[in-house]
Scaffold this motif. Structure first.
Motif, PDB file in Angstrom:
ATOM      1  N   LEU A 181      37.557  46.992  43.894  1.00 48.21           N
ATOM      2  CA  LEU A 181      38.760  46.247  43.021  1.00 48.21           C
ATOM      3  C   LEU A 181      39.970  46.324  43.641  1.00 48.21           C
ATOM      4  CD1 LEU A 181      37.421  47.926  39.729  1.00 48.21           C
ATOM      5  CD2 LEU A 181      37.299  45.390  40.186  1.00 48.21           C
ATOM      6  N   LEU A 209      40.417  43.746  46.073  1.00 49.82           N
ATOM      7  CA  LEU A 209      40.271  42.255  45.731  1.00 49.82           C
ATOM      8  C   LEU A 209      41.886  42.193  45.058  1.00 49.82           C
ATOM      9  CD1 LEU A 209      37.012  42.114  43.697  1.00 49.82           C
ATOM     10  CD2 LEU A 209      37.691  40.510  45.772  1.00 49.82           C
ATOM     11  N   ILE A 241      35.174  42.989  37.894  1.00 50.54           N
ATOM     12  CA  ILE A 241      35.407  41.578  38.584  1.00 50.54           C
ATOM     13  C   ILE A 241      35.480  40.428  37.671  1.00 50.54           C
ATOM     14  CG2 ILE A 241      34.837  40.158  40.510  1.00 50.54           C
ATOM     15  CD1 ILE A 241      33.868  42.718  41.689  1.00 50.54           C
ATOM     16  N   ARG A 242      34.432  40.440  36.829  1.00 52.99           N
ATOM     17  CA  ARG A 242      34.213  39.326  36.041  1.00 52.99           C
ATOM     18  C   ARG A 242      35.104  39.244  34.708  1.00 52.99           C
ATOM     19  NH1 ARG A 242      32.410  36.680  39.535  1.00 52.99           N
ATOM     20  NH2 ARG A 242      30.320  36.549  40.002  1.00 52.99           N
ATOM     21  N   ASP A 281      38.401  39.905  35.238  1.00 52.52           N
ATOM     22  CA  ASP A 281      39.675  39.431  35.728  1.00 52.52           C
ATOM     23  C   ASP A 281      39.633  37.897  36.189  1.00 52.52           C
ATOM     24  OD1 ASP A 281      42.170  39.128  37.046  1.00 52.52           O
ATOM     25  OD2 ASP A 281      41.996  41.252  37.333  1.00 52.52           O
ATOM     26  N   TYR A 298      40.315  36.742  40.181  1.00 51.52           N
ATOM     27  CA  TYR A 298      38.965  36.777  41.029  1.00 51.52           C
ATOM     28  C   TYR A 298      37.619  36.861  40.227  1.00 51.52           C
ATOM     29  CZ  TYR A 298      40.445  41.609  40.590  1.00 51.52           C
ATOM     30  OH  TYR A 298      40.698  42.845  40.042  1.00 51.52           O
TER      31      TYR A 298
END
Length: 546
Positions: A457, A460, A487-488, A490, A493
């Motif tokens: 994280l 990224l 991640i999904r 945000d 990205y």
């Protein structure tokens, strides 16, 4: 090699003037050890920071990362790799006087039964188990192929791990005169294909082991198999991705008797041997004739027009199996044409955009909603165009004119490169990091590394955008499931493709990976061919836009 590559790249990065020297000599303290040093005249490192820079995400100065880039993680990995080799890394440096990073290793690896030897022995046993598994899979495939009923001229390979779905497909296919071969995994399906070329394939996406998407890409890389129609099956919304890779159709789950029958009707239409129809939409007369001459053959009928309006008029009257489209039309832009085409038909034929326009990432993403392939006109673009048309029309290469076969043979001979693509590799095992980095960099990838979900994280958030994430599932601090979920969440990205790396080929693990947001999965130990296939599915080699 990996350690020295890191030392040299850092020296180049942090040395704006002066020189960089690589030196190797026997250790003055022990003639059985070798010391290799990289010496630069760069910015140097203060004494109080020397030890900390070998820790993950440490920099000599926080401003350095902004000025020069990088995270320092490479040095922490170099330190661990040196330990695995029975050696060490050390540093001699002064502020503004330069640095000397050195690797000391034994000339002969130790022969005692150390813990590392045991690990290596264990890995050999894993490799042996893998070889035995491949042999066993080949034996099962051989048994399946030997049972083919040769009184039936057509064979259908069904790759599906759900028994009830296989049974429904088998019943429908036998009514059409097919002998059905069944495989419950991608590995078994590929083993069968090494021995037998079926008339058609029905392929589930969510399989144990290699996924259906990875298997589809593998099939379409085989010159002897590219023409075989593949109809995908899935409860996942991967229709556009499947069609872009050359699938002839997509059947959603749960399966119904009518849906399977419609899929078999579609397969029959494709394999019936009728002439394929191609529409070329190109306003330049010379280019239009060149495209027709390039693709023409006895098995294909080609219509060519110079305006969007003429193309739409033809599409209202006739069915076409594929469209080649230039974006610069005199009466409408390509995007408008595609929008009108989608309003005209619910199910679009495959569209190959063949253009000289420079496309931004936003342009490309917009066009991808309608088009299966985008090829920029250039030196090697005609070969790419011929290859893509053959893929979507399921043309048998052995039946093509000699000139076209020669063009495709030359194209196959050029190794596809992922040059410049950026991958974030998230794994806590130093051996996996080392071996995967070597494989990925040899294919042109720029590799960034994180050791757990938290570091992923951070990478990224702080670093430049990446094209794909390879995410190990079992890691300390934050595992892969949680990292994918974060991640999904945000938007910045959240759309980056994520490939989950699972320790075992367990279907439950795969389902959980997909549920939390992974695009695909691969079981460990990784097979390089499967890895490259899956990466091509979700990233695409650079050559596809060349």
């Amino acid at each position: 090699e990996q350690i020295l590559r890191n030392f040299v790249s850092n020296a180049i990065k942090f040395t704006e003037q002066g020189s960089i020297t690589l030196k190797a000599a026997l250790s003055p303290h022990d003639p059985d050890r070798l010391v290799i040093s990289v010496i630069d005249t760069g910015i140097g490192i203060p004494a109080e920071k020397k030890e900390r820079i070998f820790e993950a995400f440490e920099q000599a100065d926080s401003s350095i990362s902004r000025r020069f880039g990088g995270t320092g993680l490479g040095l922490s990995i170099a330190k661990e790799l040196a330990g695995l080799l029975g050696g060490r890394v050390f540093l001699d440096s002064g502020v503004e006087t330069g640095s000397m990073f050195s690797l000391e290793v034994p000339i002969h690896m130790p022969t005692s039964k150390t813990e590392e030897d045991e690990v290596r022995t264990g890995r050999k046993s894993i490799d042996k188990e893998g070889d035995e598994a491949h042999t066993q899979m080949a034996d099962i495939a051989k048994g399946i192929v030997q049972k083919i009923d040769h009184d039936k001229s057509k064979t259908l390979l069904v790759v599906e791990d759900d028994l009830s779905s296989r049974s429904l497909i088998r019943s429908a296919a036998e009514l059409y005169g097919y002998h059905v071969l069944e495989a419950d995994s991608g590995e078994l399906g590929l083993a069968i294909l090494k021995m037998h070329a079926p008339t058609a394939i029905m392929l589930d996406i969510k399989l144990p082991g290699i996924s259906g998407m990875g298997m589809l890409e593998s099939i379409k890389r085989m010159p002897k198999m590219r023409h075989v129609p593949v109809h995908m099956i899935s409860g996942l919304d991967y229709q556009q991705n499947s069609l872009r890779l050359g699938a002839m159709g997509f059947l959603g789950k749960p399966l119904s008797k009518q849906g399977v029958q419609d899929a078999m009707d579609h397969i029959e239409n494709v394999v019936s041997g009728r002439s394929k129809k191609l529409l070329v939409v190109e306003d330049d007369d010379k280019q239009r004739r060149a495209i027709v001459d390039l693709i023409a053959g006895e098995d294909i009928r080609i219509e060519s027009v110079g305006t969007g309006a003429a193309a739409l008029a033809l599409l209202k009257e006739q069915h076409f199996d594929c469209i080649v489209l230039d974006l610069s039309l005199p009466d409408m832009v390509g995007g408008t044409f595609l929008s009108k085409l989608s309003e005209l038909r619910a199910h679009l034929p495959p569209v190959i955009i063949y253009t000289g326009q420079e496309l931004s990432r936003e342009d490309e993403e917009s066009l991808r909603r309608y088009a299966e392939s985008i090829i920029l006109k250039g030196v090697r673009s005609p070969e790419r165009l011929l290859d893509e048309v053959n893929l979507f029309l399921h043309r048998l290469e052995d039946d093509l004119p000699v000139r076209q076969r020669d063009i495709l043979r030359e194209l196959r001979g050029r190794d596809q490169s992922f040059e410049g693509r950026k991958v974030l590799l998230v794994d806590d095992d130093i051996r996996n990091i080392f071996s995967l980095t070597h494989v990925l960099e040899s294919r042109g990838f720029e590799v960034r590394i994180a050791r757990d979900g938290i570091e992923a994280l951070e990478q990224l958030k702080q670093g430049p955008p990446v094209d794909v994430v390879l995410m190990d599932i079992m890691m300390p601090r934050m595992d892969g499931y949680e990292a994918i979920r974060r991640i999904r969440e945000d938007k910045k990205y959240g759309n980056v493709p994520i490939i989950a790396l699972t320790a075992k080929a367990m279907k439950g693990d795969h389902e959980k990976c997909i549920e939390v947001g992974a695009n695909d999965y691969l079981p460990k130990p990784l097979d390089v061919g499967s890895l490259m296939s899956v990466l091509k599915v979700w990233v695409g080699a650079k050559e596809s836009l060349a």
